[in-house]
Design a protein around this motif. Sequence first.
Motif, PDB file in Angstrom:
ATOM      1  N   UNK A 120       0.828  -1.202   0.000  1.00  0.00           N
ATOM      2  CA  UNK A 120       0.000   0.000   0.000  1.00  0.00           C
ATOM      3  C   UNK A 120       0.868   1.259   0.000  1.00  0.00           C
ATOM      4  N   UNK A 121       2.005   1.204   0.667  1.00  0.00           N
ATOM      5  CA  UNK A 121       2.898   2.361   0.699  1.00  0.00           C
ATOM      6  C   UNK A 121       3.434   2.686  -0.691  1.00  0.00           C
ATOM      7  N   UNK A 122       3.798   1.657  -1.462  1.00  0.00           N
ATOM      8  CA  UNK A 122       4.307   1.875  -2.817  1.00  0.00           C
ATOM      9  C   UNK A 122       3.212   2.387  -3.733  1.00  0.00           C
ATOM     10  N   UNK A 123       2.011   1.824  -3.603  1.00  0.00           N
ATOM     11  CA  UNK A 123       0.874   2.289  -4.407  1.00  0.00           C
ATOM     12  C   UNK A 123       0.620   3.767  -4.123  1.00  0.00           C
ATOM     13  N   UNK A 124       0.635   4.141  -2.868  1.00  0.00           N
ATOM     14  CA  UNK A 124       0.410   5.544  -2.510  1.00  0.00           C
ATOM     15  C   UNK A 124       1.532   6.438  -3.021  1.00  0.00           C
ATOM     16  N   UNK A 125       2.770   5.948  -2.989  1.00  0.00           N
ATOM     17  CA  UNK A 125       3.895   6.743  -3.492  1.00  0.00           C
ATOM     18  C   UNK A 125       3.765   6.986  -4.994  1.00  0.00           C
ATOM     19  N   UNK A 126       3.350   5.977  -5.729  1.00  0.00           N
ATOM     20  CA  UNK A 126       3.145   6.149  -7.175  1.00  0.00           C
ATOM     21  C   UNK A 126       2.018   7.148  -7.413  1.00  0.00           C
ATOM     22  N   UNK A 127       0.948   7.038  -6.647  1.00  0.00           N
ATOM     23  CA  UNK A 127      -0.173   7.975  -6.806  1.00  0.00           C
ATOM     24  C   UNK A 127       0.277   9.411  -6.544  1.00  0.00           C
ATOM     25  N   UNK A 128       1.126   9.591  -5.539  1.00  0.00           N
ATOM     26  CA  UNK A 128       1.632  10.933  -5.241  1.00  0.00           C
ATOM     27  C   UNK A 128       2.525  11.461  -6.364  1.00  0.00           C
ATOM     28  N   UNK A 129       3.180  10.552  -7.085  1.00  0.00           N
ATOM     29  CA  UNK A 129       4.088  10.947  -8.158  1.00  0.00           C
ATOM     30  C   UNK A 129       3.409  10.945  -9.531  1.00  0.00           C
ATOM     31  N   UNK A 130       2.100  10.833  -9.579  1.00  0.00           N
ATOM     32  CA  UNK A 130       1.374  10.674 -10.839  1.00  0.00           C
ATOM     33  C   UNK A 130       1.700  11.786 -11.848  1.00  0.00           C
ATOM     34  N   UNK A 131       1.916  13.009 -11.383  1.00  0.00           N
ATOM     35  CA  UNK A 131       2.176  14.118 -12.300  1.00  0.00           C
ATOM     36  C   UNK A 131       3.610  14.104 -12.830  1.00  0.00           C
ATOM     37  N   UNK A 132       4.466  13.329 -12.194  1.00  0.00           N
ATOM     38  CA  UNK A 132       5.843  13.180 -12.675  1.00  0.00           C
ATOM     39  C   UNK A 132       5.942  12.101 -13.754  1.00  0.00           C
ATOM     40  N   UNK A 133       4.935  11.246 -13.843  1.00  0.00           N
ATOM     41  CA  UNK A 133       4.947  10.178 -14.848  1.00  0.00           C
ATOM     42  C   UNK A 133       4.475  10.759 -16.180  1.00  0.00           C
ATOM     43  N   UNK A 134       5.292  10.560 -17.199  1.00  0.00           N
ATOM     44  CA  UNK A 134       4.918  11.087 -18.515  1.00  0.00           C
ATOM     45  C   UNK A 134       4.506   9.988 -19.481  1.00  0.00           C
ATOM     46  N   UNK A 135       4.770   8.727 -19.098  1.00  0.00           N
ATOM     47  CA  UNK A 135       4.412   7.604 -19.967  1.00  0.00           C
ATOM     48  C   UNK A 135       4.328   6.334 -19.132  1.00  0.00           C
ATOM     49  N   UNK A 136       3.845   5.271 -19.763  1.00  0.00           N
ATOM     50  CA  UNK A 136       3.799   3.986 -19.072  1.00  0.00           C
ATOM     51  C   UNK A 136       5.211   3.449 -18.827  1.00  0.00           C
ATOM     52  N   UNK A 137       6.180   3.907 -19.608  1.00  0.00           N
ATOM     53  CA  UNK A 137       7.572   3.522 -19.356  1.00  0.00           C
ATOM     54  C   UNK A 137       8.034   4.050 -17.997  1.00  0.00           C
ATOM     55  N   UNK A 138       7.609   5.278 -17.663  1.00  0.00           N
ATOM     56  CA  UNK A 138       7.925   5.819 -16.336  1.00  0.00           C
ATOM     57  C   UNK A 138       7.298   4.948 -15.242  1.00  0.00           C
ATOM     58  N   UNK A 139       6.089   4.496 -15.468  1.00  0.00           N
ATOM     59  CA  UNK A 139       5.435   3.593 -14.507  1.00  0.00           C
ATOM     60  C   UNK A 139       6.235   2.303 -14.378  1.00  0.00           C
ATOM     61  N   UNK A 140       6.693   1.775 -15.520  1.00  0.00           N
ATOM     62  CA  UNK A 140       7.486   0.542 -15.479  1.00  0.00           C
ATOM     63  C   UNK A 140       8.756   0.720 -14.664  1.00  0.00           C
ATOM     64  N   UNK A 141       9.358   1.896 -14.710  1.00  0.00           N
ATOM     65  CA  UNK A 141      10.543   2.156 -13.891  1.00  0.00           C
ATOM     66  C   UNK A 141      10.199   2.113 -12.398  1.00  0.00           C
ATOM     67  N   UNK A 142       9.020   2.569 -12.031  1.00  0.00           N
ATOM     68  CA  UNK A 142       8.553   2.461 -10.640  1.00  0.00           C
ATOM     69  C   UNK A 142       8.348   0.992 -10.264  1.00  0.00           C
ATOM     70  N   UNK A 143       7.785   0.254 -11.214  1.00  0.00           N
ATOM     71  CA  UNK A 143       7.426  -1.141 -10.919  1.00  0.00           C
ATOM     72  C   UNK A 143       8.623  -2.081 -10.904  1.00  0.00           C
ATOM     73  N   UNK A 144       9.654  -1.813 -11.716  1.00  0.00           N
ATOM     74  CA  UNK A 144      10.744  -2.771 -11.891  1.00  0.00           C
ATOM     75  C   UNK A 144      11.416  -3.223 -10.588  1.00  0.00           C
ATOM     76  N   UNK A 145      11.685  -2.346  -9.633  1.00  0.00           N
ATOM     77  CA  UNK A 145      12.307  -2.874  -8.399  1.00  0.00           C
ATOM     78  C   UNK A 145      11.347  -3.700  -7.541  1.00  0.00           C
ATOM     79  N   UNK A 146      10.049  -3.600  -7.810  1.00  0.00           N
ATOM     80  CA  UNK A 146       9.055  -4.251  -6.950  1.00  0.00           C
ATOM     81  C   UNK A 146       8.473  -5.525  -7.563  1.00  0.00           C
ATOM     82  N   UNK A 147       8.816  -5.795  -8.818  1.00  0.00           N
ATOM     83  CA  UNK A 147       8.218  -6.962  -9.495  1.00  0.00           C
ATOM     84  C   UNK A 147       9.127  -8.150  -9.419  1.00  0.00           C
TER      85      UNK A 147
END
Length: 147
Positions: A120-147
């Motif tokens: 839940x902490x990581x999900x909330x951190x991504x939500x807080x950073x939503x405006x910094x994400x410019x593409x799904x590739x940026x999301x993948x960079x968030x996800x890569x250490x956690x997958x």
Amino acid sequence: MARMRIAPADRARVKWEGYRMMATLRLDPRRAQRVIAFVEGYLRLDRHEQRTFDEVLEASSPPVKEVVMEYASQWFEKGERRGLEIGRQETALDLLQRLLTRRFGDLPGARREALAALSVETVEAIAEAIFELTSLDDLDRWLSPHV
């Protein structure tokens, strides 16, 4: 209950006996929690059966009644805390998925699954950073250490 072949009319009494035994055995807290988890897991009562259980509890001797109520309240508090954690996780995940969908369009199933596996902490951190994400590739960079 069905596997244990307990008659519906006896369900409340069987649960009561489980709790009563806990009150008289005086197990260490860890063992007591395991027994309570078993009793609560296998002896779930409907509203009518719970009323019967409560009536039997009310009629019991004060020392037994006190111990049973303590065990029951510990179990319900633990379940309530777990329910709140699950609700927080589901709410945060739902919000994040809606934000990402609105920002980038439909999310592929693999990304949804990856998001669902996050804390839940990581999900909330991504939500807080939503405006910094410019593409799904940026999301993948968030996800890569956690997958």
